[in-house]
Write a protein that holds these residues in place. Structure first.
Motif, PDB file in Angstrom:
ATOM      1  N   TRP A  84       2.693   1.405  -3.421  1.00 14.93           N
ATOM      2  CA  TRP A  84       1.146   2.331  -4.224  1.00 14.93           C
ATOM      3  C   TRP A  84       0.963   3.493  -3.688  1.00 14.93           C
ATOM      4  O   TRP A  84       0.887   4.523  -5.164  1.00 14.93           O
ATOM      5  CB  TRP A  84       0.315   1.387  -4.263  1.00 14.93           C
ATOM      6  CG  TRP A  84      -0.400   0.455  -5.209  1.00 14.93           C
ATOM      7  CD1 TRP A  84      -0.611  -0.339  -4.512  1.00 14.93           C
ATOM      8  CD2 TRP A  84      -0.540   0.491  -6.270  1.00 14.93           C
ATOM      9  NE1 TRP A  84      -1.028  -2.122  -5.674  1.00 14.93           N
ATOM     10  CE2 TRP A  84      -1.015  -1.159  -6.606  1.00 14.93           C
ATOM     11  CE3 TRP A  84      -0.563   1.036  -7.433  1.00 14.93           C
ATOM     12  CZ2 TRP A  84      -1.388  -1.209  -8.048  1.00 14.93           C
ATOM     13  CZ3 TRP A  84      -0.792   0.626  -8.670  1.00 14.93           C
ATOM     14  CH2 TRP A  84      -1.488  -0.232  -8.801  1.00 14.93           C
ATOM     15  N   LYS A  85       1.370   3.923  -2.860  1.00 11.87           N
ATOM     16  CA  LYS A  85       1.057   5.617  -2.632  1.00 11.87           C
ATOM     17  C   LYS A  85       2.537   6.312  -3.227  1.00 11.87           C
ATOM     18  O   LYS A  85       1.923   7.273  -3.259  1.00 11.87           O
ATOM     19  CB  LYS A  85       0.418   5.809  -1.247  1.00 11.87           C
ATOM     20  CG  LYS A  85       0.336   7.124  -0.647  1.00 11.87           C
ATOM     21  CD  LYS A  85      -0.016   7.335   0.432  1.00 11.87           C
ATOM     22  CE  LYS A  85      -0.694   9.331   0.604  1.00 11.87           C
ATOM     23  NZ  LYS A  85       0.152  10.398   0.156  1.00 11.87           N
TER      24      LYS A  85
ATOM     25  N   ASN B 232     -10.333  -4.890  -7.885  1.00 12.15           N
ATOM     26  CA  ASN B 232     -11.145  -6.090  -6.765  1.00 12.15           C
ATOM     27  C   ASN B 232     -11.642  -7.692  -7.783  1.00 12.15           C
ATOM     28  O   ASN B 232     -12.830  -7.589  -7.560  1.00 12.15           O
ATOM     29  CB  ASN B 232     -10.867  -5.928  -5.807  1.00 12.15           C
ATOM     30  CG  ASN B 232     -11.601  -6.283  -4.495  1.00 12.15           C
ATOM     31  OD1 ASN B 232     -10.570  -7.585  -4.050  1.00 12.15           O
ATOM     32  ND2 ASN B 232     -12.649  -6.759  -3.189  1.00 12.15           N
TER      33      ASN B 232
ATOM     34  N   ASP C 152       0.798  -1.063  -0.094  1.00 12.88           N
ATOM     35  CA  ASP C 152      -0.284   0.177   0.346  1.00 12.88           C
ATOM     36  C   ASP C 152       0.298   1.474   0.179  1.00 12.88           C
ATOM     37  O   ASP C 152       0.274   2.201  -0.667  1.00 12.88           O
ATOM     38  CB  ASP C 152      -1.131   0.020   1.064  1.00 12.88           C
ATOM     39  CG  ASP C 152      -2.139  -1.089   1.106  1.00 12.88           C
ATOM     40  OD1 ASP C 152      -2.513  -1.174   0.189  1.00 12.88           O
ATOM     41  OD2 ASP C 152      -2.729  -1.401   2.211  1.00 12.88           O
TER      42      ASP C 152
ATOM     43  N   ARG D 284      -7.184  -0.128  -5.836  1.00 11.81           N
ATOM     44  CA  ARG D 284      -8.290  -0.673  -6.033  1.00 11.81           C
ATOM     45  C   ARG D 284      -9.303  -1.474  -6.908  1.00 11.81           C
ATOM     46  O   ARG D 284      -9.990  -2.275  -6.497  1.00 11.81           O
ATOM     47  CB  ARG D 284      -9.394   0.202  -6.154  1.00 11.81           C
ATOM     48  CG  ARG D 284      -8.432   1.795  -4.844  1.00 11.81           C
ATOM     49  CD  ARG D 284     -10.111   3.021  -4.700  1.00 11.81           C
ATOM     50  NE  ARG D 284      -9.505   3.309  -5.787  1.00 11.81           N
ATOM     51  CZ  ARG D 284     -10.172   4.392  -6.932  1.00 11.81           C
ATOM     52  NH1 ARG D 284     -11.372   4.658  -6.261  1.00 11.81           N
ATOM     53  NH2 ARG D 284      -9.936   4.491  -8.004  1.00 11.81           N
TER      54      ARG D 284
ATOM     55  N   ASP E 279      -4.952   1.227 -10.682  1.00 14.00           N
ATOM     56  CA  ASP E 279      -5.548   1.412  -9.987  1.00 14.00           C
ATOM     57  C   ASP E 279      -5.998   0.262  -8.817  1.00 14.00           C
ATOM     58  O   ASP E 279      -5.735  -1.169  -8.738  1.00 14.00           O
ATOM     59  CB  ASP E 279      -7.402   1.541 -10.390  1.00 14.00           C
ATOM     60  CG  ASP E 279      -8.368   1.762  -9.482  1.00 14.00           C
ATOM     61  OD1 ASP E 279      -7.364   1.972  -7.994  1.00 14.00           O
ATOM     62  OD2 ASP E 279      -9.464   1.663  -9.811  1.00 14.00           O
TER      63      ASP E 279
END
Length: 196
Positions: free
Chosen positions: A40-41, A68, A37, A66, A64
């Motif tokens: 990614w950021k 899923n 995480d 997110r 992206d």
């Protein structure tokens, strides 16, 4: 006779290669993946600050975190694949690079292991795609460079060891996100699209 012998020898070679691979990551790789995480950021922030906001938008689900979808493991077959590097790994590095398309192959061994190999290009990933839930899988493997013929052994050189999260991003499309690679970036993405 030869007609039956060649596939058998290929199966044995693939099976032997799978035995040298592992789904058990090193402690360092486990720790790297636990900070996905953050990768990614930091990588996306760097790319946006570096002027690549529009490129990220065009990448859509590829960039992206997110995404899923279910069925995270790619099916055996031939793929086009490309690497996208996000975030500057060190001072002076570019915060966004998208390379051209190369060839990858996913094979299922007789023992049930799923192996991914990037077969062309100067940086070639190879390793196992291991189950890790309904929405993601795990890649554990190594990086070959240049014209090397022998694939490095996982665990022998931390700079060559790779760990990544595999997710399906669309119909016949997957990505592997590699956090904190040893070279150039904060996050490498290997995009895979199935060829017919």
């Amino acid at each position: 006779m030869i007609r039956f012998l060649v596939p058998a020898l290929c199966a044995l070679a693939t099976s032997a290669a799978a035995q040298e691979m592992t789904c058990v990551p090193t402690r360092d790789d486990e720790e790297r993946l636990s900070r996905l995480d953050m990768a990614w950021k930091g990588a996306r922030d760097d790319a946006i600050k570096g002027g690549a906001a529009e490129e990220l938008r065009r990448l859509g689900p590829i960039a992206d975190p997110r995404v899923n979808l279910n069925r995270p493991q790619p099916t055996p077959g031939r793929y086009q694949c490309r690497t996208i590097k996000l975030g500057a790994g060190s001072e002076g590095m570019l915060p966004y690079i998208a390379y051209g398309w190369f060839r990858c192959q996913v094979t299922l061994t007789p023992g049930g292991d799923l192996i991914l190999r990037k077969t062309t290009g100067s940086q070639r990933q190879s390793g196992l795609i291991c189950p890790d839930g309904r929405r993601k899988a795990r890649f554990v493997g190594v990086l070959s460079l240049g014209d090397e013929v022998r694939t490095p052994r996982y665990g022998a050189d931390p700079d060559r060891d790779l760990i990544g999260e595999v997710r399906r991003i669309g119909e016949d499309r997957w990505r592997i996100a590699f956090p904190w690679p040893a070279y150039e970036s904060k996050l490498d993405i290997l995009e895979l699209r199935r060829t017919r």
